[in-house]
Design a protein around this motif. Structure first.
Motif, PDB file in Angstrom:
ATOM      1  N   ARG A   7       0.828  -1.198   0.000  1.00 13.99           N
ATOM      2  CA  ARG A   7       0.000   0.000   0.000  1.00 13.99           C
ATOM      3  C   ARG A   7       0.869   1.258   0.000  1.00 13.99           C
ATOM      4  N   TYR A   8       0.213   2.413  -0.033  1.00 12.06           N
ATOM      5  CA  TYR A   8       0.907   3.697  -0.058  1.00 12.06           C
ATOM      6  C   TYR A   8       0.363   4.578   1.062  1.00 12.06           C
ATOM      7  N   ALA A  28      -0.695   8.097   2.437  1.00 17.86           N
ATOM      8  CA  ALA A  28      -1.156   9.377   1.889  1.00 17.86           C
ATOM      9  C   ALA A  28      -1.421  10.337   3.033  1.00 17.86           C
ATOM     10  N   TRP A  85      -3.544   4.592   4.674  1.00 16.03           N
ATOM     11  CA  TRP A  85      -2.891   3.588   3.829  1.00 16.03           C
ATOM     12  C   TRP A  85      -3.837   3.293   2.664  1.00 16.03           C
ATOM     13  N   LEU A  86      -3.360   3.537   1.431  1.00 21.68           N
ATOM     14  CA  LEU A  86      -4.198   3.378   0.246  1.00 21.68           C
ATOM     15  C   LEU A  86      -3.694   2.243  -0.622  1.00 21.68           C
ATOM     16  N   LYS A 119      -4.454   5.182  -4.940  1.00 26.11           N
ATOM     17  CA  LYS A 119      -3.256   6.033  -4.890  1.00 26.11           C
ATOM     18  C   LYS A 119      -3.304   7.123  -5.944  1.00 26.11           C
ATOM     19  N   ALA A 156      -5.787   9.820  -5.157  1.00 25.45           N
ATOM     20  CA  ALA A 156      -5.322  10.675  -4.061  1.00 25.45           C
ATOM     21  C   ALA A 156      -4.300  11.694  -4.550  1.00 25.45           C
ATOM     22  N   GLU A 157      -3.397  11.274  -5.428  1.00 25.59           N
ATOM     23  CA  GLU A 157      -2.400  12.211  -5.960  1.00 25.59           C
ATOM     24  C   GLU A 157      -3.081  13.330  -6.740  1.00 25.59           C
ATOM     25  N   TYR A 199      -3.202  14.947  -2.337  1.00 24.09           N
ATOM     26  CA  TYR A 199      -2.554  14.275  -1.223  1.00 24.09           C
ATOM     27  C   TYR A 199      -1.063  14.079  -1.529  1.00 24.09           C
ATOM     28  N   THR A 200      -0.275  14.061  -0.462  1.00 26.52           N
ATOM     29  CA  THR A 200       1.138  13.686  -0.587  1.00 26.52           C
ATOM     30  C   THR A 200       1.235  12.177  -0.370  1.00 26.52           C
ATOM     31  N   VAL A 201       1.587  11.451  -1.415  1.00 24.67           N
ATOM     32  CA  VAL A 201       1.585   9.985  -1.381  1.00 24.67           C
ATOM     33  C   VAL A 201       3.023   9.488  -1.470  1.00 24.67           C
ATOM     34  N   ASP A 245       5.697   5.892  -0.932  1.00 23.18           N
ATOM     35  CA  ASP A 245       5.725   4.439  -0.902  1.00 23.18           C
ATOM     36  C   ASP A 245       6.307   3.955   0.425  1.00 23.18           C
TER      37      ASP A 245
END
Length: 682
Positions: free
Chosen positions: A422-423, A425, A451-452, A457, A460-461, A465-467, A469
């Protein structure tokens, strides 16, 4: 001019000439087939690209292909209306579709046009418009993420420049696609209008000028018009589909075939449900039962085979990772006759993780955690001026699958939980209800985060959002932990190595200072005091020069630290004022200054602060209240006091507010603007 540029130039001139000069039928047939082949090539390229920028010329190519098709439309229309023929390709397409029935041919052509215009072209236009707007809105967040990675040392300046350029190119590409999609829409409308002109114009010309009967004129010109429309509409449809694929997969990192096989069949067990549903339909409905049961069985068997292959792959990866970790342990810990003695050593920094995070550290599975640790040590050498000891990285079966811990000299000081698939965010302030994930807290800074999964992801970007890894989350947290405990990692041997490094350029300074005026241990205490307050000791020559000047008058390492801080005023001012040269501060009022000075007690071992409990509680509450109020509006303040009281205020607050910077007026450069946002009084 290069040959390729000259070829494109001549092709564009040829398209313009084609609209003016009549073409022979054999050349017209050749160009129509070239148009179909070119459209099919563009579609296949769009399906094979892994990211949108690999086909950045697509908006310009879309304009050229549209112009080419319109040129062919003009040429075929000229042939149809002037001589009642437009070559074998147009005639063949018309006969094949009409099949002797004009009404059927017209209806099929209209359905074909509706599919292209309303379904594909309209959808591509809308997606292009939304993607362009989201790409522009997401640019600030992506730029912030790049700057954060650069400041954390995860990337260098060249990589940051390349990533910024890519972000800019993506925004420009989506903006161009937003405009280029209008070409596709206009081309579909023009094709429909041209076909209508060919039918009615040809009917009039055939009856009035060529003397043809009404039925024969209708049969001939309708056949040619629909054939011409299909010859143009099929390539236009292929281009429209290519446009839709490009704009709907702009955030994907794989080819269309790879993404379909990976994502559509990610859960093979769902195919059992599909196969069972078809079987039930065959049993309870009049559908052919043998067809339904056969197809359902094939789908279910395919799901079983895919599930079996996926389980085998996971098992092989786990076995391989376990073998690698066991080999490393045997090689580094149990090799040689001194292996037992090695067990008695305590590593300065340890990073331990659960088995679920093994892919992040295993190079064979694409993990780059080892390389990131090397970059962290290099960046900390630049930021703090110390050589960070080797970081021991290993798995720990006692931890949960997604958990990790950080130890300093054998004691746990930090922990976190990471989802490797996940990523993380973090919102920039405005929450988006459409973004859903597992709620958590950023382990490095304590900010609320989510957690996306892979699908969410990209959304969200685009939403700002600041995503980041999972490896970046671990790297940032590890960097902050080392900065917070840097003073504990600085030993006497490390200080001696730093001193010897300065001796190479300033031997006279070292000969005067060590060991005549100060010992290595005393210098270590001063450096540790600086690192506790996150002051870099990279400018070690200035630090040692200051110690050489004042150590003859005092051996109090705390007092010597204050002299060093004042000598590093330019560095400290730049650290907290930034490029704007504005220092946002909470100032210690006159009552605080007086209470601190009155409470200082001198002993043979040095001076210390002896505040009465009531005064200490009031002072602490007032400071924390002011700090919290400013942090709620996004301001990270510093506490500003006189040089005489700074050291004692720091000694008092370091246990309760270790991250609050405390500066004296003597540490502020004259060109720094001080904004007093609040005053602490008793």
């Amino acid at each position: 001019m290069q040959k390729k540029d000259l070829t494109v130039l001549l092709a564009v001139i040829g398209i313009i000439g084609m609209m003016i000069i009549p073409l022979p039928n054999f050349l017209l047939d050749l160009l129509l087939m070239v148009n179909i082949a070119l459209s099919l090539t563009i579609l296949l390229v769009a399906m094979s690209n892994k990211e949108a920028l690999e086909f950045s010329i697509f908006p310009s190519l879309l304009l050229l292909t549209t112009l080419f098709r319109l040129g062919l439309n003009v040429s075929t229309t000229r042939g149809i209306l002037s001589s009642g023929t437009a070559g074998s390709v147009v005639h063949t397409f018309g006969e094949f579709v009409i099949g002797g029935n004009l009404v059927v041919g017209i209806l099929i052509f209209l359905i074909f046009t509706i599919i292209q215009f309303i379904v594909i072209t309209k959808g591509s236009e809308r997606v292009s418009e939304v993607a362009a707007r989201f790409a522009l809105d997401a640019m600030p967040g992506k730029q912030m993420a790049i700057d954060a990675d650069l400041n954390a040392g995860l990337i260098d300046e060249a990589q940051a420049r390349a990533r910024r350029e890519k972000v800019t190119n993506e925004a420009n590409f989506h903006g161009s696609m937003d405009g280029a999609s209008k070409f596709v829409k206009g081309d579909a409308i023009a094709g429909l209008i041209i076909t209508m002109i060919n039918i009615f114009g040809g009917l009039i010309i055939g009856v009035t000028m060529m003397g043809m009967p009404m039925a024969e004129a209708a049969q001939n010109f309708t056949l040619l018009s629909i054939g011409d429309g299909l010859v143009s509409a099929i390539p236009a449809l292929l281009i429209s589909v290519a446009t839709g694929i490009v704009v709907t997969r702009s955030a994907s990192e794989g080819s269309l075939g790879g993404d379909l096989s990976l994502q559509l069949f990610r859960h093979p067990k769902l195919l059992y449900v599909v196969g069972g549903t078809l079987a039930v339909l065959g049993i309870v409905t009049p559908i052919n039962i043998f067809l339904a049961l056969g197809l359902g069985g094939i789908i279910a068997f395919g799901g079983y085979q895919m599930q079996k292959a996926a389980d085998k792959k996971v098992e092989e990866e786990m076995m391989q990772a376990t073998e690698v970790m066991e080999e490393e342990v045997l090689e580094h810990e149990l090799a040689g006759p001194e292996s037992v003695n090695n067990l008695l050593r305590v590593d300065p920094i340890e990073f331990e993780f659960g088995y679920g995070l093994i892919p992040l550290a295993d190079k064979n599975q694409g993990g780059d955690l080892m390389e990131r640790v090397v970059m962290i040590r290099r960046q900390l050498a630049l930021d703090l001026g110390i050589v960070v000891p080797q970081i021991r990285i290993r798995d720990n079966v006692q931890l949960s699958a997604n958990q990790y811990i950080v130890k300093i000299k054998g004691t746990q000081v930090a922990a976190g939980e990471i989802y490797a698939d996940r990523y993380l965010a973090m919102s920039t302030g405005e929450e988006d209800e459409a973004i859903s994930g597992i709620e958590t807290v950023d382990p490095a800074f304590g900010l609320p985060a989510l957690w996306l999964d892979e699908e969410t992801k990209d959304i969200a970007e685009l939403s700002g959002y600041t995503v980041v890894d999972p490896p970046s989350v671990i790297s940032t947290h590890l960097t902050e932990v080392i900065k917070r405990h840097a003073s504990e990692l600085l030993g006497r041997q490390d200080v001696k190595n730093l001193i010897e490094n300065v001796r190479e350029t300033s031997p006279a300074l070292i000969e005067e200072l060590v060991p005549t005026l100060m010992t290595v241990g005393e210098i270590q205490k001063v450096l540790m005091n600086l690192l506790k307050e996150k002051v870099s000791i990279r400018n070690l020559s200035t630090i040692l020069e200051t110690l050489a000047d004042y150590s003859a008058y005092s051996k109090d390492t705390d007092l010597l630290t204050e002299y060093v801080r004042q000598a590093l005023a330019r560095q400290i001012s730049a650290q907290y004022a930034g490029q704007e040269k504005v220092l946002r501060a909470i100032t210690a009022g006159a009552t605080v200054e007086k209470a601190i000075v009155d409470a200082i007690q001198q002993t043979e071992h040095g001076s210390f602060l002896n505040l009465d409990p009531n005064t200490a509680q009031v002072f602490y509450n007032n400071v924390i209240e002011q700090v919290n109020q400013l942090q709620q509006i996004g301001v990270q303040p510093v506490l500003l006091s006189s040089a005489a009281s700074r050291m004692y205020i720091r000694q008092f607050l370091e246990r309760y507010a270790p991250d609050l910077p405390i500066l004296s007026y003597n540490e502020i450069e004259t060109d720094i603007e001080v904004q007093g946002l609040a005053t602490v009084e008793l």
